[in-house]
Design an enzyme around this catalytic site. Structure first.
Site, PDB file in Angstrom:
ATOM      1  N   ARG A 154       0.771  -1.284   0.145  1.00 14.14           N
ATOM      2  CA  ARG A 154       0.031   0.055   0.073  1.00 14.14           C
ATOM      3  C   ARG A 154       0.910   1.268  -0.089  1.00 14.14           C
ATOM      4  NH1 ARG A 154      -5.294  -1.737   0.816  1.00 14.14           N
ATOM      5  NH2 ARG A 154      -5.552  -3.465   2.229  1.00 14.14           N
ATOM      6  N   GLY A 179      -7.262  -3.295  -6.151  1.00 12.67           N
ATOM      7  CA  GLY A 179      -8.658  -2.852  -6.023  1.00 12.67           C
ATOM      8  C   GLY A 179      -8.774  -1.257  -6.635  1.00 12.67           C
ATOM      9  N   ASP A 180      -9.658  -0.647  -5.869  1.00 13.50           N
ATOM     10  CA  ASP A 180     -10.338   0.571  -6.205  1.00 13.50           C
ATOM     11  C   ASP A 180      -8.963   1.819  -6.147  1.00 13.50           C
ATOM     12  OD1 ASP A 180     -10.147   0.361  -3.324  1.00 13.50           O
ATOM     13  OD2 ASP A 180     -11.876   2.166  -3.204  1.00 13.50           O
ATOM     14  N   ILE A 209     -12.027  -8.724  -2.483  1.00 12.03           N
ATOM     15  CA  ILE A 209     -12.925  -9.672  -1.580  1.00 12.03           C
ATOM     16  C   ILE A 209     -13.998  -8.951  -1.134  1.00 12.03           C
ATOM     17  CG2 ILE A 209     -10.886 -11.324  -0.889  1.00 12.03           C
ATOM     18  CD1 ILE A 209     -11.415  -9.948   1.922  1.00 12.03           C
ATOM     19  N   ASP A 210     -14.089  -7.467  -0.975  1.00 12.62           N
ATOM     20  CA  ASP A 210     -15.305  -6.960  -0.453  1.00 12.62           C
ATOM     21  C   ASP A 210     -16.267  -6.793  -1.690  1.00 12.62           C
ATOM     22  OD1 ASP A 210     -13.575  -6.572   1.704  1.00 12.62           O
ATOM     23  OD2 ASP A 210     -13.460  -4.361   1.533  1.00 12.62           O
ATOM     24  N   GLU A 306     -16.981  -5.780   9.212  1.00 12.98           N
ATOM     25  CA  GLU A 306     -15.882  -4.759   9.952  1.00 12.98           C
ATOM     26  C   GLU A 306     -16.632  -3.187   9.979  1.00 12.98           C
ATOM     27  OE1 GLU A 306     -12.656  -4.923   6.560  1.00 12.98           O
ATOM     28  OE2 GLU A 306     -12.071  -3.906   8.302  1.00 12.98           O
ATOM     29  N   TYR A 359      -7.670 -12.414   8.186  1.00 19.66           N
ATOM     30  CA  TYR A 359      -7.147 -12.511   6.846  1.00 19.66           C
ATOM     31  C   TYR A 359      -7.041 -14.123   6.447  1.00 19.66           C
ATOM     32  CZ  TYR A 359      -4.715  -8.140   8.109  1.00 19.66           C
ATOM     33  OH  TYR A 359      -4.682  -6.899   8.505  1.00 19.66           O
ATOM     34  N   ILE A 361      -9.654 -15.459   5.471  1.00 22.60           N
ATOM     35  CA  ILE A 361     -10.643 -15.604   4.344  1.00 22.60           C
ATOM     36  C   ILE A 361     -10.222 -15.002   2.970  1.00 22.60           C
ATOM     37  CG2 ILE A 361     -12.591 -15.559   5.683  1.00 22.60           C
ATOM     38  CD1 ILE A 361     -13.412 -12.742   4.539  1.00 22.60           C
TER      39      ILE A 361
END
Ligand SMILES: Nc1ncnc2c1ncn2[C@@H]1O[C@H](COP(=O)(O)OP(=O)(O)OP(=O)(O)O)[C@@H](O)[C@H]1O
Ligand SMILES: O=P(O)(O)OC[C@H]1O[C@](O)(CO)[C@@H](O)[C@@H]1O
Ligand SMILES: [Mg+2]
Length: 438
Positions: A154, A179-180, A209-210, A306, A359, A361
Site C-alpha cells: 500500500r 482494488g479501487d 474480496i469486498d 467490519e 485474513y 478468508i
C-alpha cells in the site's frame, strides 16, 4: 444516466496487425454465446430500464464487448509487458498472473514479461525491488498457493516516476491487478503516459474480496472469500447451539460493503443477524432483540461486517493506512463487550463465542470457480491490451465479459442496496427485523 463518452474505452491507435487468434473468431459471429467486437453489451437488462431511456435500440448505453479482435495494435514480437499486484491480498491473484503469462506467451507469442515486485513500489528505484522475468515455467502451479508471487504494498507512488521506469524498460503494456485505489493509481499512470505522448497500454484486472467495484457481476476472489467466511459462521453456530444462552459472534471483512457478510450468511443460513455498513442498526434495539431471541430459542448467531455500526463506537481520532484508507475500529470486539454487559444487566445467561477469521478468508488459494473466472479475466485483459486498449479494466457484466473505462469503474462504490433483492434474501433467511425497535 451514463453517457456514451463515459462508456467509451480509450485506444492507443488503429489496429492494423492480423491477430494470431483471428481464425478462431469467424464461426463465433452468429452465436448468442459470443458478442462480436462491433456489438455492445447493454448496461441495463430490464424492459423498464431500457424503456426509460426512450431511445432507439442502437442508442442504448452499452459496454464494449471484451474478447480477441481480428486485428491488433501491438506486434507480439516487439511487445514488452509488465505485471504488478497492489493493495490487500485476494484469492486468485496468482491465477491471474499465470493466466496473463500463459495467454501472452502461448497464444500471442509475447516472450518478454516483467513482474514488478511489491505493488507500485516495484517501479521506484529507491526501493530496490528486483524485476522478475515471468515465463510459463516460472508461473507453473502458482495458482495452488494463496497470495501473489509478485508481492504487494500500500502507499502512494509518484506516477511520473512509474512512467519513467516504464519508458526506461521499454514496457508497452502494463497489467495492474488491484482494488479501487490501485485503479486510481492506474488511471494516473495512463494519463501520464498520454501526456507524454507514449503508447503504453494500461489494463486493470479488478480484485477485491469486498466486491465493492461497480459494473461487475462480482469481483474475482469474492466467492472464495465468502465460502471461507461461511465456515466461521458454521463454527460459531455449532458452538452457540451447544451451550445454554449461546451467542456466536462472527466478525468478517468488508470495509464499506457488506457483501461478504451477506453471502457467507446465506451460504448456510445459520446466522440470525447480519449487520452491514449499508444498513444502520440501533444498538439498544439490536441488543434487546438478540437477548429476547436467545431467551426464546436458546442461542443465536450474529454476523457483523467490519464497517458496520461504526457510529456506535466511542469517538476517536481518525486513522489512515499508507494508501489513505480509513482504519476502522473493531466493531466485533465492541459488540462482544456490549452483548456481555447487556445480558448481565438483564440477568440473562450468556456464553459468547467470538470468531474472527480475519485474513484467513483472503490469503487462501482461489476455489475452482474463482480459478476459472481469474483465467478468463486474464485472457480478456490480454486481448484488450493487444488491441491497444488503455485506461480500462476487464469485468463481467450480466454474464458477458466487457471492457470498462477506469473512470467509470472508480466513479462509485458497489454496495449492498438496502432495497435490493440481496438484502431481502438476508432478511428472509435470518428473520431479523427489517426495522428495529428502540
Ligand atoms: N487516488 C490514488 N491515486 C494514485 N494512487 C493511488 C490512489 N489511491 C490508492 N493508490 C495506490 O494504489 C495502491 C493500492 O491502493 P490501496 O491500498 O487503497 O488498495 P486497493 O487497490 O484499493 O485494494 P483493496 O482496497 O482491495 O485493499 C497503493 O499503492 C496506493 O497508494
Ligand atoms: O489489513 P489490510 O491489509 O490493510 O487489509 C484490510 C482490508 O482489506 C480488505 O480486505 C479489502 O481488501 C478490507 O475488507 C479490509 O478492511
Ligand atoms: Mg481499496
Amino acid at each position: 444516466m451514463i453517457s456514451d463518452d463515459a462508456l467509451a474505452v480509450r485506444t492507443l491507435g488503429p489496429c492494423r496487425i492480423d491477430s494470431p487468434l483471428a481464425a478462431l473468431l469467424e464461426p463465433r459471429r452468429t452465436t448468442e454465446h459470443y458478442v462480436d467486437e462491433d456489438d455492445r453489451v447493454l448496461l441495463d437488462d430490464t424492459v423498464a430500464m431500457v424503456a426509460a431511456h426512450g431511445t432507439p435500440v442502437d442508442k442504448l448505453p452499452g459496454f464494449e464487448p471484451a474478447g480477441p479482435r481480428r486485428k491488433i495494435y501491438f506486434h507480439p514480437s516487439k511487445v514488452r509487458v509488465g505485471i504488478v499486484t497492489c493493495g490487500g491480498l485476494c484469492p486468485g491473484l496468482n491465477d491471474v498472473i499465470r493466466g496473463l503469462v500463459m495467454e501472452l506467451t502461448l497464444h500471442y507469442g509475447v516472450h518478454r514479461i516483467a513482474g514488478f515486485r511489491n505493488g507500485y513500489q516495484g517501479f521506484i528505484a529507491r526501493y530496490g525491488r528486483q524485476v522478475l522475468d515471468l515465463t510459463p515455467d516460472m508461473v507453473r502451479g502458482i495458482n495452488e498457493d494463496g497470495g501473489t508471487i509478485l508481492g504487494t504494498s500500500r502507499g502512494e507512488q509518484d506516477p511520473d516516476e512509474i512512467v519513467d521506469c516504464l519508458e526506461q524498460m521499454g514496457i508497452n503494456v502494463l497489467f495492474v491487478i488491484g482494488g479501487d485505489g490501485t485503479m486510481r493509481g492506474a488511471l494516473r499512470i495512463a494519463d501520464t503516459v498520454a501526456e507524454r505522448g507514449l503508447k503504453i497500454s494500461v489494463i486493470g484486472v479488478p480484485k477485491t474480496i469486498d466486491n465493492d467495484i461497480p459494473y461487475l457481476d462480482h469481483s474475482f476472489g469474492f466467492q472464495t472469500a465468502f465460502a471461507k467466511a461461511a465456515e466461521s459462521i458454521r463454527t460459531a453456530h455449532v458452538e452457540a447451539r451447544s451451550v445454554p444462552g449461546g451467542v456466536g459472534l462472527v466478525r468478517l471483512m468488508g470495509r464499506h460493503s457488506g457483501f461478504i457478510a451477506c453471502y457467507a450468511a446465506l451460504a448456510n443460513t445459520d446466522a440470525d443477524y447480519v449487520l452491514i455498513p449499508e444498513v444502520p442498526f440501533p444498538l439498544d434495539g439490536f441488543l434487546n432483540h438478540l437477548a429476547d431471541r436467545v431467551k426464546r430459542r436458546g442461542h443465536a448467531v450474529v454476523v457483523v461486517a467490519e464497517g458496520a455500526g461504526q457510529e456506535h463506537l466511542p469517538a476517536a481520532p481518525a486513522r489512515y493506512d499508507a494508501s489513505g484508507n480509513t482504519m476502522l475500529r473493531d466493531i466485533g470486539l465492541f459488540l462482544r463487550e456490549r452483548i456481555g454487559e447487556h445480558f448481565a444487566a438483564r440477568g440473562d445467561e450468556v456464553y459468547l463465542k467470538y470468531v474472527d477469521p480475519s485474513y484467513a478468508i483472503r490469503s487462501v488459494p482461489a476455489n475452482s470457480y474463482d480459478s476459472v473466472y481469474c483465467l478468463r479475466l486474464a485472457h480478456t485483459a490480454v486481448h484488450a491490451a493487444m488491441a491497444g486498449r488503455t485506461a480500462m479494466v476487464v469485468g463481467r457484466w450480466h454474464g458477458r465479459f466487457v471492457n470498462i473505462p477506469i473512470p467509470l469503474a472508480i466513479s462509485r462504490r458497489n454496495t449492498v442496496d438496502p432495497n435490493g433483492d440481496l438484502w431481502l434474501s438476508v432478511l428472509e433467511a435470518t428473520g431479523q427485523p427489517h426495522e428495529w425497535g428502540a
